[in-house]
Design a protein around this motif. Sequence first.
Motif, PDB file in Angstrom:
ATOM      1  N   ALA A   5       0.833  -1.205   0.000  1.00 25.94           N
ATOM      2  CA  ALA A   5       0.000   0.000   0.000  1.00 25.94           C
ATOM      3  C   ALA A   5       0.869   1.257   0.000  1.00 25.94           C
ATOM      4  N   LEU A   6       1.965   1.232   0.786  1.00 26.36           N
ATOM      5  CA  LEU A   6       2.876   2.376   0.808  1.00 26.36           C
ATOM      6  C   LEU A   6       3.559   2.572  -0.544  1.00 26.36           C
ATOM      7  N   LYS A   7       3.938   1.465  -1.193  1.00 25.32           N
ATOM      8  CA  LYS A   7       4.542   1.567  -2.516  1.00 25.32           C
ATOM      9  C   LYS A   7       3.557   2.176  -3.506  1.00 25.32           C
ATOM     10  N   GLU A   8       2.317   1.731  -3.453  1.00 25.01           N
ATOM     11  CA  GLU A   8       1.286   2.256  -4.356  1.00 25.01           C
ATOM     12  C   GLU A   8       1.035   3.738  -4.090  1.00 25.01           C
ATOM     13  N   SER A   9       0.926   4.114  -2.816  1.00 31.14           N
ATOM     14  CA  SER A   9       0.691   5.526  -2.505  1.00 31.14           C
ATOM     15  C   SER A   9       1.896   6.368  -2.893  1.00 31.14           C
ATOM     16  N   SER A  10       3.098   5.844  -2.730  1.00 38.52           N
ATOM     17  CA  SER A  10       4.301   6.561  -3.148  1.00 38.52           C
ATOM     18  C   SER A  10       4.301   6.759  -4.658  1.00 38.52           C
ATOM     19  N   HIS A  11       3.909   5.722  -5.377  1.00 38.83           N
ATOM     20  CA  HIS A  11       3.816   5.816  -6.834  1.00 38.83           C
ATOM     21  C   HIS A  11       2.789   6.876  -7.241  1.00 38.83           C
ATOM     22  N   LEU A  12       1.633   6.879  -6.567  1.00 37.20           N
ATOM     23  CA  LEU A  12       0.592   7.866  -6.880  1.00 37.20           C
ATOM     24  C   LEU A  12       1.055   9.284  -6.555  1.00 37.20           C
ATOM     25  N   VAL A  13       1.757   9.449  -5.440  1.00 35.22           N
ATOM     26  CA  VAL A  13       2.286  10.771  -5.077  1.00 35.22           C
ATOM     27  C   VAL A  13       3.277  11.237  -6.134  1.00 35.22           C
ATOM     28  N   THR A  14       4.119  10.325  -6.623  1.00 29.67           N
ATOM     29  CA  THR A  14       5.078  10.678  -7.678  1.00 29.67           C
ATOM     30  C   THR A  14       4.351  11.116  -8.939  1.00 29.67           C
ATOM     31  N   GLU A  15       3.297  10.396  -9.309  1.00 32.52           N
ATOM     32  CA  GLU A  15       2.519  10.766 -10.498  1.00 32.52           C
ATOM     33  C   GLU A  15       1.878  12.142 -10.326  1.00 32.52           C
ATOM     34  N   VAL A  16       1.319  12.397  -9.144  1.00 31.72           N
ATOM     35  CA  VAL A  16       0.690  13.696  -8.883  1.00 31.72           C
ATOM     36  C   VAL A  16       1.736  14.813  -8.944  1.00 31.72           C
ATOM     37  N   GLU A  17       2.914  14.565  -8.353  1.00 29.68           N
ATOM     38  CA  GLU A  17       3.978  15.571  -8.403  1.00 29.68           C
ATOM     39  C   GLU A  17       4.408  15.851  -9.837  1.00 29.68           C
ATOM     40  N   GLN A  18       4.488  14.809 -10.662  1.00 25.33           N
ATOM     41  CA  GLN A  18       4.850  15.006 -12.071  1.00 25.33           C
ATOM     42  C   GLN A  18       3.783  15.822 -12.795  1.00 25.33           C
ATOM     43  N   GLU A  19       2.520  15.553 -12.505  1.00 24.67           N
ATOM     44  CA  GLU A  19       1.426  16.304 -13.127  1.00 24.67           C
ATOM     45  C   GLU A  19       1.471  17.771 -12.695  1.00 24.67           C
ATOM     46  N   ILE A  20       1.725  18.007 -11.414  1.00 26.45           N
ATOM     47  CA  ILE A  20       1.819  19.382 -10.912  1.00 26.45           C
ATOM     48  C   ILE A  20       2.994  20.091 -11.569  1.00 26.45           C
ATOM     49  N   GLN A  21       4.128  19.408 -11.684  1.00 30.72           N
ATOM     50  CA  GLN A  21       5.308  20.006 -12.325  1.00 30.72           C
ATOM     51  C   GLN A  21       5.016  20.315 -13.787  1.00 30.72           C
ATOM     52  N   SER A  22       4.322  19.419 -14.448  1.00 29.29           N
ATOM     53  CA  SER A  22       3.951  19.640 -15.852  1.00 29.29           C
ATOM     54  C   SER A  22       3.049  20.865 -15.976  1.00 29.29           C
ATOM     55  N   ARG A  23       2.112  20.997 -15.076  1.00 29.46           N
ATOM     56  CA  ARG A  23       1.202  22.152 -15.116  1.00 29.46           C
ATOM     57  C   ARG A  23       1.933  23.442 -14.768  1.00 29.46           C
ATOM     58  N   ARG A  24       2.880  23.380 -13.847  1.00 29.02           N
ATOM     59  CA  ARG A  24       3.682  24.576 -13.532  1.00 29.02           C
ATOM     60  C   ARG A  24       4.464  25.021 -14.759  1.00 29.02           C
ATOM     61  N   HIS A  25       5.044  24.046 -15.448  1.00 29.00           N
ATOM     62  CA  HIS A  25       5.794  24.357 -16.667  1.00 29.00           C
ATOM     63  C   HIS A  25       4.872  25.022 -17.694  1.00 29.00           C
ATOM     64  N   LEU A  26       3.659  24.498 -17.828  1.00 28.65           N
ATOM     65  CA  LEU A  26       2.688  25.076 -18.759  1.00 28.65           C
ATOM     66  C   LEU A  26       2.334  26.500 -18.353  1.00 28.65           C
ATOM     67  N   VAL A  27       2.163  26.746 -17.058  1.00 29.20           N
ATOM     68  CA  VAL A  27       1.845  28.099 -16.573  1.00 29.20           C
ATOM     69  C   VAL A  27       2.986  29.059 -16.892  1.00 29.20           C
ATOM     70  N   VAL A  28       4.223  28.610 -16.677  1.00 27.47           N
ATOM     71  CA  VAL A  28       5.386  29.452 -16.973  1.00 27.47           C
ATOM     72  C   VAL A  28       5.421  29.781 -18.465  1.00 27.47           C
ATOM     73  N   GLU A  29       5.169  28.792 -19.307  1.00 23.73           N
ATOM     74  CA  GLU A  29       5.159  29.024 -20.761  1.00 23.73           C
ATOM     75  C   GLU A  29       4.047  29.992 -21.145  1.00 23.73           C
ATOM     76  N   LEU A  30       2.880  29.836 -20.539  1.00 24.83           N
ATOM     77  CA  LEU A  30       1.773  30.741 -20.843  1.00 24.83           C
ATOM     78  C   LEU A  30       2.080  32.165 -20.387  1.00 24.83           C
ATOM     79  N   GLU A  31       2.735  32.300 -19.235  1.00 20.07           N
ATOM     80  CA  GLU A  31       3.120  33.633 -18.766  1.00 20.07           C
ATOM     81  C   GLU A  31       4.113  34.272 -19.727  1.00 20.07           C
ATOM     82  N   LYS A  32       5.072  33.484 -20.228  1.00 15.80           N
ATOM     83  CA  LYS A  32       6.034  34.009 -21.201  1.00 15.80           C
ATOM     84  C   LYS A  32       5.324  34.440 -22.476  1.00 15.80           C
ATOM     85  N   ASP A  33       4.380  33.612 -22.939  1.00 10.80           N
ATOM     86  CA  ASP A  33       3.634  33.953 -24.150  1.00 10.80           C
ATOM     87  C   ASP A  33       2.819  35.229 -23.952  1.00 10.80           C
TER      88      ASP A  33
END
Length: 138
Positions: free
Chosen positions: A50-78
């Motif tokens: 269960a801890l491995k699964e939750s760790s995996h899910l947290v990693t996926e969520v962090e990657q999604e948040i990082q991806s969205r932050r990158h998109l926000v930065v690009e939109l701000e530049k545009d």
Amino acid sequence: MSSEIALIMTSAAGIGAIASAIAAVFQSFRYRKENKQETLEDRINKLTSALKESSHLVTEVEQEIQSRRHLVVELEKDAEKYQNLVSMNKEQVEAVAQLLQGELRKEVDKSFWKGILANFVFFILGAGVSLGISLYGL
């Protein structure tokens, strides 16, 4: 022959008893496996997975948040680029407007003098025709 039949019957009964005992043992193992209580090791294994699964899910969520932050930065530049383009376009429009106003003033001045010249030519022609009619009586 009867001793052979008795031997076969005894052998069959023995084989049946052994098969029945083996089936009972397997049934007992199955029952124990289905109804046994979880051991500490089983619970630790479940917790670990269960801890491995939750760790995996947290990693996926962090990657999604990082991806969205990158998109926000690009939109701000545009947005900044477009804002700069808009301000540059305003400056360019003002420069072109001033240039056009200067050209229009020049054309108005030329048109004014051309109009005066055309009117003067027609005035001379009209005066000449009027003078010719009055002198020659046409």
